[in-house]
Write a protein that holds these residues in place. Structure first.
Motif, PDB file in Angstrom:
ATOM      1  N   LYS A   5       6.279   2.101  21.365  1.00 27.77           N
ATOM      2  CA  LYS A   5       7.681   2.384  21.674  1.00 27.77           C
ATOM      3  C   LYS A   5       8.505   1.109  21.461  1.00 27.77           C
ATOM      4  CE  LYS A   5       6.811   6.027  25.069  1.00 27.77           C
ATOM      5  NZ  LYS A   5       7.026   6.474  26.472  1.00 27.77           N
ATOM      6  N   THR A   7      11.385  -1.774  21.559  1.00 28.16           N
ATOM      7  CA  THR A   7      12.156  -2.343  22.660  1.00 28.16           C
ATOM      8  C   THR A   7      13.516  -1.668  22.736  1.00 28.16           C
ATOM      9  OG1 THR A   7      11.058  -4.465  22.324  1.00 28.16           O
ATOM     10  CG2 THR A   7      13.091  -4.471  23.612  1.00 28.16           C
ATOM     11  N   LYS A   8      13.887  -1.264  23.923  1.00 30.12           N
ATOM     12  CA  LYS A   8      15.167  -0.595  24.121  1.00 30.12           C
ATOM     13  C   LYS A   8      16.269  -1.639  24.239  1.00 30.12           C
ATOM     14  CE  LYS A   8      17.582   2.719  27.057  1.00 30.12           C
ATOM     15  NZ  LYS A   8      17.516   3.563  28.289  1.00 30.12           N
ATOM     16  N   ILE A   9      17.216  -1.600  23.317  1.00 27.00           N
ATOM     17  CA  ILE A   9      18.349  -2.527  23.329  1.00 27.00           C
ATOM     18  C   ILE A   9      19.486  -1.876  24.104  1.00 27.00           C
ATOM     19  CG2 ILE A   9      19.912  -3.927  21.950  1.00 27.00           C
ATOM     20  CD1 ILE A   9      16.949  -4.597  21.604  1.00 27.00           C
ATOM     21  N   THR A  10      19.872  -2.495  25.182  1.00 29.89           N
ATOM     22  CA  THR A  10      20.955  -1.947  26.000  1.00 29.89           C
ATOM     23  C   THR A  10      22.268  -2.021  25.229  1.00 29.89           C
ATOM     24  OG1 THR A  10      19.828  -2.731  27.986  1.00 29.89           O
ATOM     25  CG2 THR A  10      22.149  -2.116  28.204  1.00 29.89           C
ATOM     26  N   ASP A 352       9.658  -6.521  17.485  1.00 24.08           N
ATOM     27  CA  ASP A 352       8.779  -5.436  17.925  1.00 24.08           C
ATOM     28  C   ASP A 352       7.411  -5.521  17.243  1.00 24.08           C
ATOM     29  OD1 ASP A 352      10.099  -3.910  19.897  1.00 24.08           O
ATOM     30  OD2 ASP A 352      11.459  -3.107  18.397  1.00 24.08           O
ATOM     31  N   ALA A 382      17.391  -8.388  25.579  1.00 25.20           N
ATOM     32  CA  ALA A 382      16.491  -7.239  25.714  1.00 25.20           C
ATOM     33  C   ALA A 382      15.032  -7.649  25.529  1.00 25.20           C
ATOM     34  CB  ALA A 382      16.874  -6.157  24.702  1.00 25.20           C
ATOM     35  N   GLU A 386      12.076  -7.359  28.282  1.00 31.24           N
ATOM     36  CA  GLU A 386      10.819  -6.663  28.005  1.00 31.24           C
ATOM     37  C   GLU A 386       9.618  -7.565  28.303  1.00 31.24           C
ATOM     38  OE1 GLU A 386       8.033  -3.819  26.748  1.00 31.24           O
ATOM     39  OE2 GLU A 386      10.128  -3.678  27.403  1.00 31.24           O
TER      40      GLU A 386
END
Length: 502
Positions: A5, A7-10, A352, A382, A386
């Motif tokens: 998955k 990395t979720k970037i806000t 990632d 981010a 993480e």
């Protein structure tokens, strides 16, 4: 094995562009039309009568274009050298222009050769225009003189010799002359070589452009300066007014056209162009905006009408997608249909890819690359978040050389006090101090950054304390201004005493 998955970037909220009436008005132009001239476009002038053709002065030619023509409808090429300042008379029948050969030429718009030639200047004539009575011509030259000419007799009426520099629609000092006398009646000091002058229709205000400044002068108060504008970062070369006189436009060598509100003189819109701007003109009712540039390009923008806007929006709504063409909008698979699925290749960012391999230090290095940390700091934050979630942030921060540690501290100094990033970066800053406190004093670069970080932190703490004090004061003020509510028991006792008194 489950897929990785990313990395979720806000996504942080951004302040959108404030849409004003000026934004809507000045953006309502079609895609620009570009016409290549023979040289730099030094002057553009619209005819005051319909159909409002405009004259373009470039190199040794003056071309006249129709309002929607891409080719010149008329050309004047009888200049021996570079032509300057082609200007229409108020009736649109005559056009005057100067030349590098010092001769002023008067043309009939419907003819080919010059009707009159005015000789008297000894150097190039850069300034030509008709007087308000339409029977005289005013010219300015590099011979430091302004001259007034009679059109029918082709004779010189007056010569003004007070200037001390080239007259190219302005200079360090520009003067105002009365055609009935031999001397100037007013002298205004712009402070920079003046490139353009503009007189308001009311003739009460004068605008001068030179250097990086645009200045407005009140002529009714003996030339008192009203405002000085410095919104360009290169020389301002041209000025013009909108049709209603409520907006002032200025063009500059910085490739921008600024639109000012003539009430507050604040910039309300901005146009960007591909090259430095030498000339600028607006058609009546602002139907077209024409800009001439140093690279010989003439840029035309025509205003959209209501019907065109509706047609464009209707076409966009009616355009169906590819899926609709293939199967239809409401297609559903049947029981006997076979679904053939193709594995979708996952495209991961560099950080990632390193996180997927558990290379935490390299992942942080990738997120700290120059473009990412300067243009997209939310990505760096981010990745740090993480790493902290995985419990590997301390390992990623440790073991860095002077250059790597300096890069980290530089990022912290620039973003630690941003309220969006502070919760994550405070944790990283504490870990850095814990890890590298033993090496403090060994690197002057790192020591300077740590001292700067400490100063910024102390200043931020002072700001927070002051804000808390102000908040306490405001709470007291608000509390004292609210109406007090009477206690029910007190009201009841007061009512009882009133009954006993009766």
């Amino acid at each position: 094995m489950a897929s990785y998955k990313p990395t979720k970037i806000t996504v942080y909220p951004k302040l959108g562009e404030k849409v004003t009436q000026d934004t809507v008005y000045w953006k309502n132009y079609k895609a620009p039309i570009q016409i290549k001239e023979f040289g730099a476009v030094t002057n553009i002038n619209f005819s005051p009568v319909a159909p409002h053709n405009f004259a373009v002065t470039a190199f040794t030619r003056i071309h006249i274009y129709g309002p929607f023509s891409h080719e010149p409808v008329k050309s004047f090429t009888r200049f021996k050298d570079t032509a300057y300042c082609g200007r229409f008379r108020s009736d649109g029948q005559l056009l005057v222009a100067g030349c590098e050969d010092s001769v002023v030429r008067l043309f009939d718009v419907n003819g080919k050769v010059a009707l009159r030639m005015y000789k008297g200047h000894t150097k190039a004539v850069h300034v030509t225009d008709f007087t308000s009575d339409s029977y005289q011509i005013l010219t300015g030259s590099d011979d430091y003189s302004c001259r007034l000419w009679d059109i029918p007799n082709a004779t010189e009426l007056n010569a003004y010799q007070e200037h001390t520099d080239y007259i190219r629609c302005g200079q360090h000092l520009f003067s105002m002359f009365d055609g009935r006398v031999d001397k100037s009646v007013m002298t205004l000091d712009h402070g920079q070589p003046v490139e353009s002058l503009l007189l308001y229709p009311s003739e009460g205000l004068l605008v001068s452009a030179g250097g990086r400044f645009v200045k407005v002068w009140d002529l009714l108060k003996k030339g008192q300066p009203l405002v000085s504008l410095k919104n360009h970062h290169k020389t301002v070369t041209c000025l013009c007014l909108s049709s209603n006189g409520e907006r002032l436009l200025s063009g500059s060598l910085d490739r921008h056209v600024k639109v000012y509100n003539t009430t507050s003189y604040k910039v309300v819109h901005n146009f960007d162009y591909a090259a430095s701007i030498l000339s600028l003109a607006l058609a009546p009712n602002d139907e077209s905006i024409v800009v001439g540039m140093t690279n010989g390009i003439l840029n035309l923008k025509h205003r959209k009408n209501a019907e065109e806007s509706k047609e464009i929006s209707g076409q966009q709504r009616r355009r169906p997608s590819y899926r609709v063409f293939v199967k239809g909008k409401n297609y559903f698979p049947k029981q006997d249909d076979y679904l053939v699925s193709k594995p979708v290749k996952q495209h991961l960012a560099k950080y990632d890819k390193q996180l997927k391999k558990f290379n935490v230090s390299k992942a942080l290095d990738t997120a700290l690359e120059a473009w990412t940390r300067l243009k997209k700091p939310e990505i760096t934050v981010a990745v740090i978040k993480e790493l902290d979630r995985r419990g590997t942030l301390k390992n990623a921060l440790a073991g860095r050389d002077e250059q790597g540690l300096s890069r980290l501290l530089y990022f912290l100094i620039g973003n630690l006090f941003d309220p969006r990033f502070a919760p994550v970066l405070v944790t990283a800053a504490e870990m850095i101090l814990d890890i590298y406190q033993s090496v403090i004093g060994q690197s002057s670069v790192v020591d300077r950054q740590l001292l700067r970080l400490q100063e910024m932190l102390e200043r931020e703490i002072d700001y927070q304390q002051e804000l808390l004090e102000v908040l306490g004061m405001l709470d007291t003020v608000f509390a004292s201004s609210l109406p007090r509510k009477e206690d029910e028991s007190e009201v009841g006792a007061l009512s009882a005493r009133c009954i006993e008194a009766r």
